[in-house]
Enzyme design. Structure first.
Site, short mmCIF file in Angstrom:
data_model
loop_
_atom_site.label_atom_id
_atom_site.label_comp_id
_atom_site.label_asym_id
_atom_site.label_seq_id
_atom_site.Cartn_x
_atom_site.Cartn_y
_atom_site.Cartn_z
N LYS A 54 52.32 34.96 29.07
CA LYS A 54 52.18 34.02 30.19
C LYS A 54 52.10 32.59 29.65
O LYS A 54 52.73 31.67 30.18
CB LYS A 54 50.93 34.37 31.01
N GLN A 98 42.64 37.73 33.48
CA GLN A 98 43.37 38.94 33.11
C GLN A 98 42.50 40.18 33.38
O GLN A 98 41.33 40.23 33.02
CB GLN A 98 43.76 38.87 31.62
N ASP A 121 47.09 34.49 41.23
CA ASP A 121 47.25 35.94 41.11
C ASP A 121 47.09 36.62 42.47
O ASP A 121 47.45 37.78 42.63
CB ASP A 121 46.15 36.47 40.18
N1 GUN Z 1 46.63 43.23 34.54
C1 GUN Z 1 47.78 43.92 34.76
N2 GUN Z 1 48.58 43.24 35.60
C2 GUN Z 1 47.92 42.12 35.93
C3 GUN Z 1 48.24 41.01 36.79
O1 GUN Z 1 49.28 40.93 37.43
N3 GUN Z 1 47.28 40.05 36.85
C4 GUN Z 1 46.12 40.13 36.18
N4 GUN Z 1 45.26 39.15 36.33
N5 GUN Z 1 45.79 41.13 35.40
C5 GUN Z 1 46.70 42.12 35.28
#
Ligand code: GUN
Length: 297
Positions: A54, A98, A121
């Site tokens: 990211k 995350q 998110d």
């Molecule tokens: N863990 C797995 N996929 C995601 C996601 O799309 N966002 C976040 N924050 N954590 C994740």
């Protein structure tokens, strides 16, 4: 019939390119650099890779990236304080915590401390609540589910009135994807580990979204001719013929199902690249909204 292959790599590249150009314009016209803060707690290797990717994509698109890494033993108060500080920081337009968090932490409490307008998110309880309700709009839509819908649109899949079957009810993918499909007027069935006669239900699907994390679970004789299949699964399976000793497969037996479906995403190269592309787009949107607010003030 051999299915059309839905090229998520190409769709995601197009989205990233559009974002990059808009980021340049924001900098040029307003001197604003869209910024994403990532919060990683603990040392889960998969999470570390996701966060790194990211941050790398932010840099490629000219956005600012602020990475925070807290130890696995961080307290609830420490994590929430960091998220609140980021919520108050004007250089940060989007915040991504995350998941999963270490087990001693209260996930809902952490997600609720993200400012709504920075919740790129889409996991803040208020945003998820709005997503679930008719006539309400979340600030942001969760990235992977949004990517699923964009891929369906990219091949002109008709959602209205379609039987859509979602395999998996996770907070991150299955559940929000089902909500988005309801919002597009599909008739949605959500399947999970306790579902009876899974193949029988899957066989009724005009649209199938698989997000269960079970390698090649959906077989060729489970699906109806002409189904559109979006495979969210990314599973490692042993493969001694490859250099690494493993390869990635989806939740769908691609070689079998592609002979029956009208369109299908590959793994890798389907949904995977869409998640980060949608995150970048949400972060840009957050920054653009901030510019509009400043212009009004
Ligand atoms: N863990 C797995 N996929 C995601 C996601 O799309 N966002 C976040 N924050 N954590 C994740």
């Amino acid at each position: 019939m051999t299915a059309q292959i839905i090229d998520g790599t190409a769709v995601a590249a197009r989205i990233r390119e559009e974002v990059k150009q808009e980021v340049e314009a924001l900098k040029r016209d307003y001197g604003i650099v869209p910024g994403l803060a990532t919060v990683l707690v603990g040392d889960n290797p998969a999470s570390q890779t996701y966060v790194r990717n990211k941050q790398k994509t932010c840099q490629e698109l000219g956005m600012a990236s602020f990475g925070y890494h807290l130890p696995a033993e961080a307290s609830q108060a420490e994590v929430e304080r960091l998220v609140r500080d980021l919520s108050a920081n004007p250089e940060v337009h989007g915040i991504l915590v995350q998941l999963p968090l270490p087990r001693h932490l209260d996930e809902e409490g952490v997600l609720a401390s993200v400012a709504l307008e920075k919740d790129v998110d889409g996991f803040h309880p208020v945003n998820i609540g709005r997503l679930a309700m008719k006539g309400r709009e979340p600030e942001f839509i969760p990235c992977t589910p949004h990517g699923v819908i964009v891929l369906l649109d990219s091949v002109g899949a008709k959602m209205e009135g379609a039987n859509a079957v979602v395999l998996g009810r996770s907070n991150i993918v299955g559940l929000p994807t089902a909500l988005l499909l309801i919002g597009r007027n599909a008739t949605v069935t959500v399947c999970h580990s306790k579902t009876r006669d899974l193949p029988g239900i899957v066989r009724q699907a005009d649209i199938l979204v698989a997000a269960v994390g079970r390698p090649r679970m959906v077989r060729g004789d489970w699906v109806k001719p002409g189904v559109v299949v979006i495979d969210v699964g990314i599973n490692r399976v042993e493969d001694p013929t490859t250099k690494s000793g493993y390869r990635l497969v989806g939740d769908v037996a691609f070689d079998e199902v592609k002979e029956v479906a009208s369109a299908i995403t590959p793994v890798p190269g389907g949904v995977g690249p869409m998640t980060i592309a949608m995150l970048m787009k949400n972060t840009l949107t957050a920054a653009k909204r901030r510019v509009s607010e400043l212009a009004r003030a």
